[in-house]
Design a protein around this motif. Structure first.
Motif, PDB file in Angstrom:
ATOM      1  N   LEU A 140      50.077  49.565  21.790  1.00  0.00           N
ATOM      2  CA  LEU A 140      51.246  50.155  21.145  1.00  0.00           C
ATOM      3  C   LEU A 140      51.831  51.257  22.017  1.00  0.00           C
ATOM      4  O   LEU A 140      53.029  51.302  22.271  1.00  0.00           O
ATOM      5  CB  LEU A 140      50.791  50.723  19.799  1.00  0.00           C
ATOM      6  CG  LEU A 140      51.840  50.981  18.770  1.00  0.00           C
ATOM      7  CD1 LEU A 140      52.623  49.716  18.520  1.00  0.00           C
ATOM      8  CD2 LEU A 140      51.155  51.434  17.500  1.00  0.00           C
ATOM      9  N   THR A 141      50.968  52.161  22.498  1.00  0.00           N
ATOM     10  CA  THR A 141      51.488  53.299  23.262  1.00  0.00           C
ATOM     11  C   THR A 141      52.042  52.840  24.611  1.00  0.00           C
ATOM     12  O   THR A 141      52.825  53.549  25.218  1.00  0.00           O
ATOM     13  CB  THR A 141      50.406  54.366  23.454  1.00  0.00           C
ATOM     14  OG1 THR A 141      49.210  53.748  23.881  1.00  0.00           O
ATOM     15  CG2 THR A 141      50.137  55.106  22.171  1.00  0.00           C
ATOM     16  N   ALA A 142      51.648  51.618  25.053  1.00  0.00           N
ATOM     17  CA  ALA A 142      52.189  51.101  26.312  1.00  0.00           C
ATOM     18  C   ALA A 142      53.658  50.710  26.183  1.00  0.00           C
ATOM     19  O   ALA A 142      54.330  50.514  27.175  1.00  0.00           O
ATOM     20  CB  ALA A 142      51.379  49.897  26.773  1.00  0.00           C
ATOM     21  N   THR A 143      54.160  50.596  24.944  1.00  0.00           N
ATOM     22  CA  THR A 143      55.550  50.167  24.766  1.00  0.00           C
ATOM     23  C   THR A 143      56.477  51.350  24.476  1.00  0.00           C
ATOM     24  O   THR A 143      57.615  51.142  24.088  1.00  0.00           O
ATOM     25  CB  THR A 143      55.668  49.176  23.602  1.00  0.00           C
ATOM     26  OG1 THR A 143      55.370  49.879  22.390  1.00  0.00           O
ATOM     27  CG2 THR A 143      54.720  48.025  23.738  1.00  0.00           C
ATOM     28  N   MET A 144      55.962  52.565  24.624  1.00  0.00           N
ATOM     29  CA  MET A 144      56.745  53.728  24.205  1.00  0.00           C
ATOM     30  C   MET A 144      57.633  54.254  25.331  1.00  0.00           C
ATOM     31  O   MET A 144      57.255  54.210  26.492  1.00  0.00           O
ATOM     32  CB  MET A 144      55.803  54.845  23.755  1.00  0.00           C
ATOM     33  CG  MET A 144      55.001  54.478  22.548  1.00  0.00           C
ATOM     34  SD  MET A 144      56.092  54.235  21.141  1.00  0.00           S
ATOM     35  CE  MET A 144      55.099  53.137  20.166  1.00  0.00           C
ATOM     36  N   ASP A 259      58.189  54.462  35.619  1.00  0.00           N
ATOM     37  CA  ASP A 259      57.825  53.131  36.056  1.00  0.00           C
ATOM     38  C   ASP A 259      56.879  52.508  35.046  1.00  0.00           C
ATOM     39  O   ASP A 259      55.807  53.017  34.782  1.00  0.00           O
ATOM     40  CB  ASP A 259      57.146  53.218  37.425  1.00  0.00           C
ATOM     41  CG  ASP A 259      56.999  51.843  38.021  1.00  0.00           C
ATOM     42  OD1 ASP A 259      57.098  50.876  37.248  1.00  0.00           O
ATOM     43  OD2 ASP A 259      56.786  51.741  39.222  1.00  0.00           O
ATOM     44  N   PRO A 260      57.326  51.428  34.415  1.00  0.00           N
ATOM     45  CA  PRO A 260      56.604  50.904  33.279  1.00  0.00           C
ATOM     46  C   PRO A 260      55.348  50.102  33.614  1.00  0.00           C
ATOM     47  O   PRO A 260      54.354  50.179  32.928  1.00  0.00           O
ATOM     48  CB  PRO A 260      57.629  50.000  32.619  1.00  0.00           C
ATOM     49  CG  PRO A 260      58.521  49.589  33.723  1.00  0.00           C
ATOM     50  CD  PRO A 260      58.554  50.702  34.694  1.00  0.00           C
ATOM     51  N   HIS A 261      55.407  49.340  34.683  1.00  0.00           N
ATOM     52  CA  HIS A 261      54.367  48.343  34.830  1.00  0.00           C
ATOM     53  C   HIS A 261      53.321  48.721  35.861  1.00  0.00           C
ATOM     54  O   HIS A 261      52.522  47.906  36.265  1.00  0.00           O
ATOM     55  CB  HIS A 261      54.985  47.007  35.215  1.00  0.00           C
ATOM     56  CG  HIS A 261      55.890  46.488  34.160  1.00  0.00           C
ATOM     57  ND1 HIS A 261      55.435  46.203  32.902  1.00  0.00           N
ATOM     58  CD2 HIS A 261      57.195  46.223  34.153  1.00  0.00           C
ATOM     59  CE1 HIS A 261      56.441  45.767  32.179  1.00  0.00           C
ATOM     60  NE2 HIS A 261      57.522  45.778  32.911  1.00  0.00           N
ATOM     61  N   GLN A 262      53.373  49.972  36.329  1.00  0.00           N
ATOM     62  CA  GLN A 262      52.513  50.279  37.444  1.00  0.00           C
ATOM     63  C   GLN A 262      51.117  50.638  36.954  1.00  0.00           C
ATOM     64  O   GLN A 262      50.887  51.721  36.427  1.00  0.00           O
ATOM     65  CB  GLN A 262      53.110  51.421  38.233  1.00  0.00           C
ATOM     66  CG  GLN A 262      52.613  51.423  39.634  1.00  0.00           C
ATOM     67  CD  GLN A 262      53.216  52.567  40.377  1.00  0.00           C
ATOM     68  OE1 GLN A 262      53.585  53.563  39.780  1.00  0.00           O
ATOM     69  NE2 GLN A 262      53.303  52.447  41.664  1.00  0.00           N
ATOM     70  N   ASN A 263      50.212  49.729  37.126  1.00  0.00           N
ATOM     71  CA  ASN A 263      48.819  49.959  36.757  1.00  0.00           C
ATOM     72  C   ASN A 263      48.694  50.529  35.358  1.00  0.00           C
ATOM     73  O   ASN A 263      49.297  50.038  34.436  1.00  0.00           O
ATOM     74  CB  ASN A 263      48.143  50.848  37.790  1.00  0.00           C
ATOM     75  CG  ASN A 263      48.044  50.107  39.100  1.00  0.00           C
ATOM     76  OD1 ASN A 263      47.489  49.037  39.140  1.00  0.00           O
ATOM     77  ND2 ASN A 263      48.629  50.654  40.139  1.00  0.00           N
ATOM     78  N   LEU A 264      47.921  51.588  35.225  1.00  0.00           N
ATOM     79  CA  LEU A 264      47.716  52.109  33.876  1.00  0.00           C
ATOM     80  C   LEU A 264      48.706  53.210  33.554  1.00  0.00           C
ATOM     81  O   LEU A 264      48.626  53.826  32.516  1.00  0.00           O
ATOM     82  CB  LEU A 264      46.287  52.630  33.742  1.00  0.00           C
ATOM     83  CG  LEU A 264      45.263  51.557  34.013  1.00  0.00           C
ATOM     84  CD1 LEU A 264      43.871  52.094  33.833  1.00  0.00           C
ATOM     85  CD2 LEU A 264      45.473  50.381  33.087  1.00  0.00           C
ATOM     86  N   LEU A 265      49.648  53.441  34.450  1.00  0.00           N
ATOM     87  CA  LEU A 265      50.553  54.565  34.221  1.00  0.00           C
ATOM     88  C   LEU A 265      51.543  54.290  33.109  1.00  0.00           C
ATOM     89  O   LEU A 265      52.217  55.184  32.664  1.00  0.00           O
ATOM     90  CB  LEU A 265      51.330  54.873  35.501  1.00  0.00           C
ATOM     91  CG  LEU A 265      50.493  55.581  36.538  1.00  0.00           C
ATOM     92  CD1 LEU A 265      51.333  55.850  37.740  1.00  0.00           C
ATOM     93  CD2 LEU A 265      49.958  56.874  35.982  1.00  0.00           C
ATOM     94  N   HIS A 266      51.647  53.060  32.667  1.00  0.00           N
ATOM     95  CA  HIS A 266      52.664  52.804  31.655  1.00  0.00           C
ATOM     96  C   HIS A 266      52.178  53.140  30.254  1.00  0.00           C
ATOM     97  O   HIS A 266      52.776  52.741  29.294  1.00  0.00           O
ATOM     98  CB  HIS A 266      53.204  51.376  31.757  1.00  0.00           C
ATOM     99  CG  HIS A 266      52.203  50.308  31.490  1.00  0.00           C
ATOM    100  ND1 HIS A 266      52.391  49.023  31.855  1.00  0.00           N
ATOM    101  CD2 HIS A 266      51.016  50.356  30.904  1.00  0.00           C
ATOM    102  CE1 HIS A 266      51.340  48.313  31.486  1.00  0.00           C
ATOM    103  NE2 HIS A 266      50.519  49.104  30.903  1.00  0.00           N
ATOM    104  N   ARG A 267      51.105  53.873  30.144  1.00  0.00           N
ATOM    105  CA  ARG A 267      50.684  54.308  28.831  1.00  0.00           C
ATOM    106  C   ARG A 267      51.443  55.573  28.431  1.00  0.00           C
ATOM    107  O   ARG A 267      51.463  56.496  29.140  1.00  0.00           O
ATOM    108  CB  ARG A 267      49.224  54.689  28.867  1.00  0.00           C
ATOM    109  CG  ARG A 267      48.313  53.559  28.848  1.00  0.00           C
ATOM    110  CD  ARG A 267      47.440  53.818  27.720  1.00  0.00           C
ATOM    111  NE  ARG A 267      47.757  55.168  27.249  1.00  0.00           N
ATOM    112  CZ  ARG A 267      46.870  56.100  27.118  1.00  0.00           C
ATOM    113  NH1 ARG A 267      45.632  55.866  27.397  1.00  0.00           N
ATOM    114  NH2 ARG A 267      47.205  57.279  26.670  1.00  0.00           N
TER     115      ARG A 267
END
Lengths: 267, 267
Positions: A140-144, A259-267
Motif C-alpha cells: 500500500l505505502t509503495a503506491t503513495m 523515482d518510483p521504481h528504483q529498488n526499495l526507494l519507492h516506499r
C-alpha cells in the motif's frame, strides 16, 4: 459602497427579482454580502413559506449537532506511527551501545568497543524504517505520492536524533573524542543512503555492517588494539568521506526526487 | 471551509481514458504475467474476471504503480507511468486495496486511514473530515477508534476500502474486495461501488461472477495475461448459451467466452 438599497428593492430581490434588471440584482447581492443590516432586512422580506423552511432546516441541523457525536479529537499518532514500528530496533541499537560502554568500562585492556560498534549501530534502525520485509503495509505505502528520498531522509533524521544522544552518553562515559564516534556514524548512515539508491537501503545497511564487522571489528579484537582509522589522525578522512557521501545522497534526491521504481526507494 | 484550488484540479481532462494500456507487459518474478495487453477503461465500475493465474493481481499491481511495466505503454489519468516519469500527480488520484491488505495492528482504524491520507499528500485541513466520511461510507463509524488487531476479517476489508477511497480517487483499484464480507455488507458495498462509479473509474478484481453481475457496468475478461473480451454486463450475459456450464446467465456467458478463447489458442 455607502448607499443601502431601499427595503422595496430588497423585497423585490427576495421574491426572485422578476421586475428588476440583472445589473441591479448583482449590485444588491454584492451589497448584501458585506452589509449585515441589509441582510436583516432581507430576512424579514422573504415570504413566510421560505422563512418557515429555513427555520425548520436550522432547527434540524441544530438538533443534529446537539445529539450527534462530538468532533473527533485530532490525533498526533500518525506522525509517530513509523517511530512505533521501529521502536524495537531503536531499543536494540541503544542496548547494544550501552552494553558496549559497560563492557569497555569494565575491561579496559580491550580496544574500545564503543568506537568499534558506534558506526554500525544506527544502521539497524535506518534499515528497519525502510525495509519492505518489516513493513506489513508495504504494498500500500509503495503506491503513495509521498515517498522517495525526501521521506527516507526525514525518517533517517528521526532515527539519528534518537541514536546520537545515546552515543553521546556512551562516548562521554568512556571519555572518547566526539569526532571519533560522531563522524563514523554520519559517514556510515550517508553511505547506507547513497548505496541504498542502487541496491535498496536495507541491503546496503546489511552490507556495510558486514564489511565493517569483518574488516575492522574482528581484526582489532584479535589484535587487541584499535585500528589506525579509529585514531585521532583519521578525523579529516572521516570528515571528507561523510561530506562526500552526504552530497551523493542529496544529489540522488535532487535528480530523481520521486523515482518510483528504483529498488526499495519507492516506499 | 475555503481552500485553494490548484491549476491541476480545474484543468480540463485531456485524457480520453482513465486507464489506457497498449501492448502492456508486466512480470511477476520471472513469469510474464501480463502479456501484450491492450486495455482502455473510462468512467464506471469495471469487473476484472479471469481464471486463477490469469494475471489479474499483477495487472492491478501495475495499475497501482507497485510494479513497473517491462514493456508497452501505460497511461493513467493522462499521465505516462512507464519510463522514468514522475508519478506523484498520478498517484494522488489513485486508490488501491491490495489482495493481501497489510496493516499496523496497533493503529486504530482512524489513525490508519489518517496516516494513509497524509501519505497521499492531502491538505492537512481536509484530512479529519475526509477520514470520517470514508469511515462512514464503509459503515465502520462505530469501530473507528478500535485498534485494527481487534477487527474481524470483514471489518478489516472495509477498513481497507476506507483507506482506498479517502482521497476520492479518480481511479479506484480493488483487488478481491468482497472476501470476508457477509451478504448484507456485500449489498452495501455494491451500492457504494455504484455511487463511486458515477464519476470515477473503478476496477474490481474478483472471483465471484455474481458480484460482477450486479455491481459492475462493464466486464474485462483476462486469460493468460491477455485481454479475452471486454463489454457490458448485458453483453456478457448474451454470450452464454444453454449448453454452457454455470448456474446463472452471467456464469454461462463467462464459461462460453473462456471456452471459445481456449479453442482459439489451441487451434
Amino acid at each position: 459602497m455607502t448607499t443601502h438599497p431601499t427595503p422595496t428593492l430588497i423585497s423585490q430581490y427576495a421574491s426572485g427579482g422578476a421586475d428588476i434588471d440583472d445589473t441591479t440584482i448583482w449590485a444588491v447581492e454584492a451589497h448584501l454580502e458585506t452589509c449585515a443590516a441589509c441582510r436583516a432586512v432581507l430576512t424579514d422580506a422573504v415570504d413566510p413559506g421560505t422563512q418557515d423552511l429555513l427555520d425548520r432546516v436550522a432547527d434540524g441541523i441544530a438538533a443534529g449537532i446537539a445529539t450527534g457525536p462530538g468532533p473527533v479529537r485530532r490525533h498526533r499518532l500518525r506522525r509517530t506511527g513509523v517511530a512505533a514500528r521501529v521502536l524495537p530496533w531503536l531499543v536494540t541499537a541503544t542496548g547494544l551501545m550501552l552494553a558496549a560502554a559497560l563492557f569497555e568500562w569494565t575491561f579496559d585492556s580491550l580496544p574500545s568497543l564503543v568506537l568499534l560498534i558506534a558506526p554500525v549501530a544506527p544502521l539497524l534502525p535506518v534499515a528497519a524504517v525502510w525495509s519492505r520485509r518489516l513493513d506489513p503495509a508495504w504494498e500500500l505505502t509503495a503506491t503513495m505520492p509521498r515517498t522517495g528520498l525526501p521521506l527516507l531522509m526525514r525518517r533517517t533524521l528521526g532515527v539519528l536524533s534518537a541514536v546520537i544522544p545515546v552515543l553521546a552518553v556512551a562516548g562521554w562515559v568512556t571519555g572518547h573524542s566526539p569526532g571519533l564516534w560522531l563522524l563514523p556514524v554520519l559517514g556510515f548512515t550517508a553511505g547506507a543512503l547513497a548505496l541504498g539508491a542502487v541496491v535498496g537501503v536495507d541491503r546496503a545497511a546489511l552490507a556495510l555492517g558486514g564489511v565493517w564487522s569483518a574488516g575492522v571489528v574482528v581484526p582489532s579484537l584479535a589484535d587487541g588494539r584499535l585500528p589506525a582509522i579509529l585514531a585521532g589522525g583519521s578525523l579529516p578522512g572521516w570528515a571528507i568521506t561523510t561530506v562526500a557521501l552526504t552530497a551523493v545522497a542529496l544529489i540522488q534526491a535532487r535528480r530523481r526526487p520521486h523515482d518510483p521504481h528504483q529498488n526499495l526507494l519507492h516506499r | 471551509m475555503m481552500r485553494t484550488v490548484s491549476v491541476a484540479e480545474t484543468a480540463p481532462s485531456t485524457c480520453g481514458w482513465a486507464v489506457h494500456a497498449e501492448k502492456l507487459q508486466v512480470r511477476a518474478g520471472r513469469h510474464l504475467a501480463v502479456n501484450e495487453l491492450d486495455l482502455r477503461l473510462g468512467t464506471g465500475v469495471h469487473g476484472l474476471l479471469g481464471p486463477n493465474g490469469a494475471g489479474k493481481t499483477t495487472l492491478m499491481r501495475a495499475l497501482a504503480t507497485v510494479l513497473k511495466p517491462t514493456g508497452g505503454r501505460l497511461t493513467l489519468l493522462g499521465g505516462e507511468v512507464t519510463g522514468n516519469a514522475d508519478l506523484r500527480q498520478v498517484r494522488r488520484g489513485l486508490g488501491y486495496l491490495p489482495q493481501h491488505f497489510g496493516f499496523y495492528p496497533r493503529f486504530t482504524v482512524r489513525e490508519f486511514v489518517e496516516y494513509i491520507a497524509w501519505l497521499k499528500e492531502m491538505p492537512k485541513a481536509v484530512i479529519p473530515g475526509a477520514v470520517q466520511r470514508a469511515v462512514e461510507r464503509v459503515g465502520l463509524a462505530d469501530r473507528a477508534d478500535s485498534r485494527m488487531r481487534t477487527l474481524s476479517g470483514g471489518m478489516l476489508r472495509r477498513a481497507g476500502i476506507a483507506q482506498a477511497i479517502v482521497n476520492d480517487p479518480a481511479v479506484l483499484l480493488l483487488d478481491e474486495p468482497t472476501v470476508g464480507l457477509d451478504p448484507e455488507q456485500r449489498l452495501d458495498f455494491r451500492e457504494l461501488l455504484r455511487e463511486i462509479g458515477l464519476d470515477s473509474c473503478v476496477l474490481v478484481s474478483t472471483h465471484l461472477v455474481e458480484d460482477v453481475a450486479v455491481a459492475c457496468s462493464d466486464v474485462v475478461l483476462l486469460s493468460e495475461g491477455r485481454l479475452v473480451w471486454q463489454g457490458t454486463t448485458g453483453q456478457l450475459i448474451e454470450q452464454g448459451g444453454t449448453g454452457d456450464a454455470g448456474d446463472s446467465a452471467i456464469e454461462r456467458g463467462y464459461s462460453s467466452l473462456l471456452r471459445a478463447h481456449r479453442g482459439r489458442v489451441s487451434a
